[in-house]
Design a protein around this motif. Structure first.
Motif, mmCIF file in Angstrom:
data_model
loop_
_atom_site.group_PDB
_atom_site.id
_atom_site.type_symbol
_atom_site.label_atom_id
_atom_site.label_comp_id
_atom_site.label_asym_id
_atom_site.label_seq_id
_atom_site.Cartn_x
_atom_site.Cartn_y
_atom_site.Cartn_z
ATOM 1 N N ALA A 1 0.822 -1.213 0.000
ATOM 2 C CA ALA A 1 0.000 0.000 0.000
ATOM 3 C C ALA A 1 0.855 1.263 0.000
ATOM 4 C CB ALA A 1 -0.922 0.005 1.217
ATOM 5 N N LEU A 2 2.056 1.175 0.567
ATOM 6 C CA LEU A 2 2.941 2.342 0.667
ATOM 7 C C LEU A 2 3.988 2.389 -0.444
ATOM 8 C CD1 LEU A 2 3.510 2.267 4.531
ATOM 9 C CD2 LEU A 2 2.145 3.939 3.262
ATOM 10 N N LEU A 3 3.832 1.533 -1.434
ATOM 11 C CA LEU A 3 4.778 1.469 -2.543
ATOM 12 C C LEU A 3 4.946 2.837 -3.198
ATOM 13 C CD1 LEU A 3 6.431 -0.743 -4.015
ATOM 14 C CD2 LEU A 3 4.566 -0.862 -5.685
ATOM 15 N N ASN A 4 6.174 3.170 -3.525
ATOM 16 C CA ASN A 4 6.534 4.436 -4.178
ATOM 17 C C ASN A 4 6.384 5.649 -3.259
ATOM 18 O OD1 ASN A 4 7.078 3.095 -6.637
ATOM 19 N ND2 ASN A 4 4.897 3.143 -7.166
ATOM 20 N N SER A 5 6.279 5.410 -1.960
ATOM 21 C CA SER A 5 6.320 6.514 -1.004
ATOM 22 C C SER A 5 7.617 6.412 -0.208
ATOM 23 C CB SER A 5 5.127 6.437 -0.038
ATOM 24 O OG SER A 5 5.341 5.427 0.942
ATOM 25 N N ASN A 6 7.912 7.438 0.566
ATOM 26 C CA ASN A 6 9.103 7.388 1.420
ATOM 27 C C ASN A 6 8.742 7.006 2.856
ATOM 28 O OD1 ASN A 6 7.790 9.679 2.251
ATOM 29 N ND2 ASN A 6 9.592 11.017 2.212
#
Length: 298
Positions: free
Chosen positions: A94-99
């Motif tokens: 769900a947090l893919l491509n976030s920091n």
């Protein structure tokens, strides 16, 4: 093996309370307050650790973590989302491509009442699922029985099981009885390899308190002076308002200084703090409070 625990400083509760009270009375100007609120937001481990957690709830929390800063200018995201090991893979996706990092509790959280082999398996499972950070609990029964080398060895073993993941060691200070015991547990955790020391699971009262956090910050300061190594700090449980968060940041700055004033070395373990910070930031920008109903609870 841990040594020299008999040479640690002793803490007078009244004296610590007086010191903490001075931190709480510091005046923060409006512009500094806004920057402090943004900093506090960036330090939050947005947390859900309930028996009723579901994949949907975890996805919703991750969505909130990624989007809560939208609608306001120059607002950071939170530092991490903290979940049980079974939900790490869901949070990671769900947090893919976030920091935003994925943190996971482990080692039979919150009681810590399990065998070391089970705790190692618990930790390795969370790491294999993609956890960037592990929040472990110490064996408080062993600690209170004076089995300090047992506690040290267990932390060191879990640190090894973490691999590249950062290790936060939860002392569960509400069960440690005295400030001197908190200092002793902090010392053991740091020497055993903790990247962070953390106050509480949030399941025991009292959870995070400023006197306890002060003692832990003091331990970190002395450890840094002796070793040159920066250990992070995470107060968790009961920090739900912007006012309290800013008081913690004042104390952090005055005890440890600028090096620690970032999410790399300081975190808040919280579930509702982010909403209160957002309400305060909206007020600073518009002059009006928005209803809490405008912000998701999870």
């Amino acid at each position: 093996m841990i040594t020299n625990l008999n040479n640690l400083p002793s803490y007078d509760t009244v004296g610590v309370m007086e010191r903490v009270d001075r931190f709480c009375k510091r005046s923060i100007k409006k512009s500094s307050k806004v920057e402090g609120l943004k900093l506090a937001l960036s330090m939050i481990d947005l947390t859900t650790l309930e028996g009723k957690d579901t994949p949907g709830k975890v996805r919703q929390l991750c969505y909130k973590a990624m989007h809560l800063h939208e609608g306001l200018e120059n607002i950071p995201t939170v530092a991490a989302v903290c979940v049980y090991p079974t939900y790490v893979k869901i949070a990671k996706k769900a947090l893919l491509n976030s920091n935003i990092q994925v943190a996971s509790v482990a080692t039979a959280f919150p009681s810590g009442q399990s065998s070391r082999s089970t705790k190692v398996m618990d930790t390795k499972f969370a790491v294999d699922q993609g956890a960037d950070e592990i929040d472990m609990v110490i064996s408080r029964g062993e600690f209170l029985a004076g089995e300090y080398n047992f506690v040290y060895d267990e932390i060191a073993t879990i640190k090894e099981a973490c691999g590249e993941a950062h290790l936060k060691v939860i002392l569960e200070t509400g069960e440690l009885e005295t400030l001197d015991q908190v200092r002793k547990a902090s010392e053991i955790a740091m020497h055993a390899g903790a990247d962070f020391i953390k106050t509480s699971t949030g399941k025991i009262q009292p959870a995070a308190t400023m006197p306890v956090t002060y003692v832990m910050l003091d331990a970190i300061k002395d450890y840094y002076i002796k070793t040159g190594k920066i250990i992070g700090m995470k107060p968790a449980g009961g920090i739900s308002t912007s006012k309290i968060a800013l008081q913690y940041l004042v104390m952090l700055n005055e005890v440890l200084g600028e090096k620690w004033m970032n999410k790399t070395y300081f975190r808040f373990g919280a579930s509702s703090l982010a909403n209160d910070i957002l309400m305060q930031l909206v007020k600073s920008e518009t002059g009006y409070y928005q209803s809490a109903n405008y912000f998701s609870k999870d």
